[in-house]
Design a protein around this motif. Structure first.
Motif, short mmCIF file in Angstrom:
data_model
loop_
_atom_site.label_atom_id
_atom_site.label_comp_id
_atom_site.label_asym_id
_atom_site.label_seq_id
_atom_site.Cartn_x
_atom_site.Cartn_y
_atom_site.Cartn_z
N ASP A 229 1.04 -1.34 0.00
CA ASP A 229 0.11 0.13 0.08
C ASP A 229 0.83 1.34 0.11
OD1 ASP A 229 -2.36 1.71 0.17
OD2 ASP A 229 -3.26 0.00 1.59
N LYS A 233 -0.48 4.25 4.86
CA LYS A 233 -1.28 3.16 5.26
C LYS A 233 -0.42 2.02 5.79
CE LYS A 233 -5.46 3.98 2.34
NZ LYS A 233 -6.33 3.47 1.36
N SER A 236 0.47 3.04 9.36
CA SER A 236 -0.72 3.02 10.22
C SER A 236 -0.75 1.92 10.99
CB SER A 236 -1.93 3.42 9.45
OG SER A 236 -1.81 4.96 9.00
#
Length: 293
Positions: A229, A233, A236
């Motif tokens: 990704d 992301k 995270s």
């Protein structure tokens, strides 16, 4: 358009005894499929043994898959008749620049690749000039590589690959042996090649901060792709990365801990400026000035 296509790839390291009998088989990649778009900047992360360096060697046909297919610009790496074209298209920069610098003078080393490709002399001179300028090493063209710093040597190694005019450069932990200053220089160089020259970059690294500016981050574990990704992301997912024996950039970790402590900030913060952007309004809201903060 994809410059790299890996489909259902299996690769094994086979250890044999002195009689050539198989003693041990270690599976490095298993049923791995991955595509990389032309002109993109991709970072591949993974702990030691995850298969990321093996994957890099497959892209330059230094290793061949036992099963599955690896295509570089549509060329199958198993096709021996296309080997030179594949290595022209996809250059490789290793962790230790001393492993690929072979000449006694910088410009001779940069010229080595195109000379072996049969490029005419006038064109070699032009390519060497161009490559050294792009990596900021023109002033060192007549120096011995032995007198250069680690970062400078790595830039010479990159110039040597560039002089072969590849569409893609694969860098296997190119900053692992460098000090912070050398690391910054090399990262700046490869980003510039990507943005200004449109060269596809596949950057394998264990420094999380180096992945923050990538177009895409791929995380490998056990010979598989487990995450794929954009950097925000990926970073995270702090707990998932820790379970894979990986960290996150320091500023991302700080933001994560602040969030866990109740500070209303989002996950996946990548830069100091971004963190300040969220924290300063909170300080002002509580009546705390910059000096007090």
């Amino acid at each position: 358009m994809n410059i790299i296509e890996a489909k259902d790839v299996l690769f094994e390291y086979v250890q044999r005894d002195e009689n050539n009998n198989i003693e041990e088989v270690n599976e490095a990649l298993s049923d791995m499929s991955l595509s990389i778009e032309k002109g993109s900047f991709v970072c591949i992360l993974g702990h030691n043994g995850s298969g990321k360096s093996t994957f890099a060697k497959l892209l330059n046909a230094l290793c061949l898959p036992k099963e599955g297919t690896v295509l570089i610009s549509g060329m199958d790496t198993k096709d021996e008749s296309r080997l030179l074209d594949i290595r022209k298209s996809c250059g490789m920069v290793f962790q230790n620049p001393d492993n690929q610098i072979i000449a006694n003078v910088v410009e001779e080393d940069v010229a080595f690749g195109p000379e072996n490709m049969g490029v005419p002399t006038d064109e070699i001179i032009r390519r060497v000039d161009e490559a050294l300028e792009k990596v900021g090493m023109t002033a060192y063209r007549f120096k011995s590589p032995n007198r250069l710093s680690g970062g400078q040597k790595q830039r010479v190694a990159i110039a040597g690959v560039m002089a072969m005019k590849p569409e893609c450069i694969v860098l296997d932990e190119p900053t692992a042996m460098l000090d912070p200053s050398g690391r910054r220089d090399v990262i700046a160089t490869i980003h510039e090649l990507n943005k200004k020259e449109g060269i596809t970059i596949v950057h394998i690294t264990h420094y999380m901060e180096e992945a923050c500016d990538a177009d895409r981050v791929i995380v490998m574990d056990g010979g598989h792709v487990v995450m794929d990704d954009v950097p925000r992301k990926i970073f995270s997912r702090v707990e998932e990365l820790k379970e894979l024996a990986l960290g996150v950039p320091q500023i991302t970790e700080l933001g994560y801990e602040l969030r866990n402590a109740g500070v209303p900030i989002p996950l996946g913060i990548l830069t100091r400026e971004e963190l300040c952007q969220y924290l300063i309004p909170l300080f002002k809201k509580k009546g705390v000035g910059p000096a007090d903060a």
